[in-house]
Design an enzyme around this catalytic site. Structure first.
Site, PDB file in Angstrom:
ATOM      1  N   GLU A 103       0.776  -1.155  -0.071  1.00  0.00           N
ATOM      2  CA  GLU A 103      -0.230   0.061  -0.063  1.00  0.00           C
ATOM      3  C   GLU A 103       0.757   1.169  -0.333  1.00  0.00           C
ATOM      4  O   GLU A 103       0.514   2.178  -0.740  1.00  0.00           O
ATOM      5  CB  GLU A 103      -0.887  -0.007   1.200  1.00  0.00           C
ATOM      6  CG  GLU A 103      -2.121  -1.060   0.892  1.00  0.00           C
ATOM      7  CD  GLU A 103      -2.997  -0.781  -0.012  1.00  0.00           C
ATOM      8  OE1 GLU A 103      -3.029   0.361  -0.716  1.00  0.00           O
ATOM      9  OE2 GLU A 103      -3.733  -1.633  -0.535  1.00  0.00           O
ATOM     10  N   CYS A 259     -13.703   0.603 -14.315  1.00  0.00           N
ATOM     11  CA  CYS A 259     -14.272   2.142 -14.235  1.00  0.00           C
ATOM     12  C   CYS A 259     -13.025   2.972 -14.151  1.00  0.00           C
ATOM     13  O   CYS A 259     -12.836   3.674 -13.110  1.00  0.00           O
ATOM     14  CB  CYS A 259     -15.018   2.202 -12.697  1.00  0.00           C
ATOM     15  SG  CYS A 259     -16.000   3.789 -12.726  1.00  0.00           S
ATOM     16  N   CYS A 266     -18.017   0.210 -19.159  1.00  0.00           N
ATOM     17  CA  CYS A 266     -19.360   0.092 -18.614  1.00  0.00           C
ATOM     18  C   CYS A 266     -20.024  -1.094 -18.989  1.00  0.00           C
ATOM     19  O   CYS A 266     -20.771  -1.581 -17.873  1.00  0.00           O
ATOM     20  CB  CYS A 266     -20.212   1.321 -18.975  1.00  0.00           C
ATOM     21  SG  CYS A 266     -19.303   2.886 -18.482  1.00  0.00           S
ATOM     22  N   CYS A 269     -19.081  -3.882 -16.174  1.00  0.00           N
ATOM     23  CA  CYS A 269     -18.889  -3.294 -14.991  1.00  0.00           C
ATOM     24  C   CYS A 269     -20.212  -4.110 -14.089  1.00  0.00           C
ATOM     25  O   CYS A 269     -21.257  -4.290 -14.512  1.00  0.00           O
ATOM     26  CB  CYS A 269     -19.416  -2.010 -14.984  1.00  0.00           C
ATOM     27  SG  CYS A 269     -19.647  -1.360 -12.955  1.00  0.00           S
ATOM     28  N   CYS A 275     -25.284   2.488 -11.170  1.00  0.00           N
ATOM     29  CA  CYS A 275     -24.448   3.513 -11.641  1.00  0.00           C
ATOM     30  C   CYS A 275     -25.602   4.815 -12.094  1.00  0.00           C
ATOM     31  O   CYS A 275     -25.959   4.596 -13.179  1.00  0.00           O
ATOM     32  CB  CYS A 275     -23.534   3.166 -12.772  1.00  0.00           C
ATOM     33  SG  CYS A 275     -22.403   4.501 -13.159  1.00  0.00           S
TER      34      CYS A 275
END
Length: 506
Positions: A103, A259, A266, A269, A275
């Site tokens: 991270e 995304c 799309c 997704c 959305c």
């Protein structure tokens, strides 16, 4: 008709994007809607209109299920995901460094770049105890080329604190992680707590910001504190209580692979039915079609935000752009232009004891830009300084290192190397100076040493300095990269960030 094609374009298949992350702890928070956590500033603003929230429990449940099912099928095989499952007690000692290191490295850095650095880091320091015993020089050497070098320094500082002050016991909540460990900000704390320890806390990074803004048509400046706070509320409300780590990774994975910033996929997704940006595109497409055929405008949808001066809607001065589709969201303030700086740099060369050339490198201060890294003797230049004056000030600077006068005329101009930092457009005006005899360095000055070419590349030097050395050796095999200002000014070389200095070595 062009409007119809443009509006539909927001739903078409397109390319992907990397993981863009704000520096120094990107993302934060830890409860459900309306509950603040450390860093919330103590404000209790009025709740946004319902269209911008996840207020339907059935929809939240469906979104969680669809997203996790997609993640289980499609997640990328990344080395830090192979350690173990969320919250597995027996794996906690090994899992914490994996999540933490990955991270920190992923801040402002793409996954493809991080993988090799991560693997080498974990091989060298598999435990916090091993990292705590390492020197900063070793950390900088391994981190060299990854950028944002303070990340590695803080990572080691936190490891030392866990070992020496916390008796080797890791903080296990987002609040304690953020409070006790240097370099662990709001996002990093949430990621570690949810992935390693199963705490039901959300995360907000650049990918999550983009996904949430599109899911709920948030068009206000996504970098503003008020909007960021709302996004943290949403992330904490959405996080799956039984699989918080997987859910947070799934949300970030969605933003990184589907995304994406431009040309999102799309059609692929898993949460497209939730959305509202996609719904907006469909409504705009329908409206454009009706307008084309002279039909009256449609009645506003009750689900659309109809509140005047909504803090989460796009400003009235920025109308919907049908050519952008769902990429109308999120919107950000104009990026501040990097400041322009020029630095004179000299590659001092001597013949080593075995006949191979050696170069003088000096260590930068322990704080500030590129803290603790090694570089060729360098000096910031005032704006507008003429070339002759540049040589003089650099010669005076070198005299302090060499302990003897330096004739400015002996400095050979090599060229200019441009390196772009996140906030600085840096031009290195590169000179070289060959020394015939031995030089005694002043121990009272900053640490310095002579290194061979191989030693230079294994030292903790920045990418910019590797570009400088690469530029002094030979012309690159790509003549288009060189431009000539005048017959006697020398070449001006601009390296792109995607090419290493080795690419230019003949």
């Amino acid at each position: 008709m062009s409007q119809l094609r443009a509006a539909a374009g927001g739903l078409r298949r397109g390319g992907g994007g990397g993981r863009a992350v704000p520096p120094a702890g990107r993302r934060r928070k830890d409860a459900s809607v309306g509950v603040s956590s450390p860093g919330h500033r103590g404000r209790t603003p009025a709740p946004p209109p319902a269209p911008h929230l996840f207020s339907d429990p059935a929809e939240v449940g469906a979104l969680r299920g669809n997203l996790l099912a997609w993640y289980d099928r499609c997640k990328r095989d990344l080395p830090w995901r192979r350690v173990g499952g969320t919250g597995a007690p027996a794996l906690i000692p090994a899992l914490f460094p994996a999540v933490w290191v990955s991270e920190i490295m992923l801040q402002q850095t793409q996954v493809a770049t991080v993988i090799d650095y991560y693997n080498r880091w974990m091989q060298k320091w598999p435990t916090l105890q091993a990292l705590a015993q390492a020197s900063l020089e070793e950390v900088n050497e391994l981190w060299a080329g990854l950028g944002y070098y303070s990340r590695g320094k803080r990572l080691q500082e936190a490891a030392k604190k866990v070992v020496s002050e916390l008796a080797g016991r890791m903080p296990r909540t987002a609040e304690d992680l953020q409070k006790l460990l240097p370099g662990v900000g709001r996002y990093t704390a949430g990621a570690i707590a949810s992935i390693s320890y199963g705490q039901a806390t959300g995360v907000v990074d650049g990918n999550v910001i983009r996904v949430l803004c599109r899911l709920r048509c948030i068009g206000a400046d996504s970098s503003s504190p008020a909007v960021i706070d709302r996004l943290w509320d949403m992330a904490n409300a959405l996080v799956d209580r039984s699989r918080p780590g997987d859910f947070n990774q799934a949300l970030m994975e969605l933003g990184a692979t589907v995304c994406v910033p431009k040309a999102p996929l799309c059609g692929e997704c898993p949460v497209k039915q939730h959305c509202r940006a996609r719904c907006r595109v469909e409504k705009e497409l329908a409206f454009a079609s009706q307008k084309l055929f002279g039909n009256p405008p449609p009645v506003p949808d009750v689900e659309d935000c109809g509140v005047g001066d909504c803090p989460l809607c796009p400003p009235a001065t920025e109308p919907w752009d049908s050519s952008l589709g769902v990429t109308n969201f999120p919107r950000k303030a104009a990026k501040k232009q990097p400041r322009v700086e020029r630095t004179a740099t000299c590659v001092l060369e001597r013949r080593g004891c075995h006949g191979a050339p050696e170069y003088l490198i000096v260590q930068r201060p322990s704080s500030g830009l590129l803290a603790g890294l090694w570089e060729f003797p360098s000096l910031p230049l005032a704006q507008g300084l003429q070339e002759e004056k540049q040589r003089e000030v650099l010669a005076d600077h070198l005299q302090a290192w060499m302990g003897q006068p330096v004739v400015a005329g002996r400095l050979r101009f090599i060229g200019e190397v441009v390196h772009i930092f996140s906030h600085i457009h840096q031009t290195y005006v590169v000179y070289s100076l060959h020394l015939d005899g031995d030089v005694t360095l002043d121990p009272a000055l900053s640490p310095s040493r002579w290194v061979t070419e191989d030693e230079f590349h294994t030292s903790a030097v920045s990418t910019a300095m590797k570009k400088v050395l690469g530029g002094t050796w030979a012309f690159p095999p790509f003549p288009s990269l060189w431009s000539w200002a005048s017959p006697d000014s020398g070449p001006q070389l601009e390296f792109s960030s995607g090419l290493s200095c080795a690419s230019f070595r003949c």
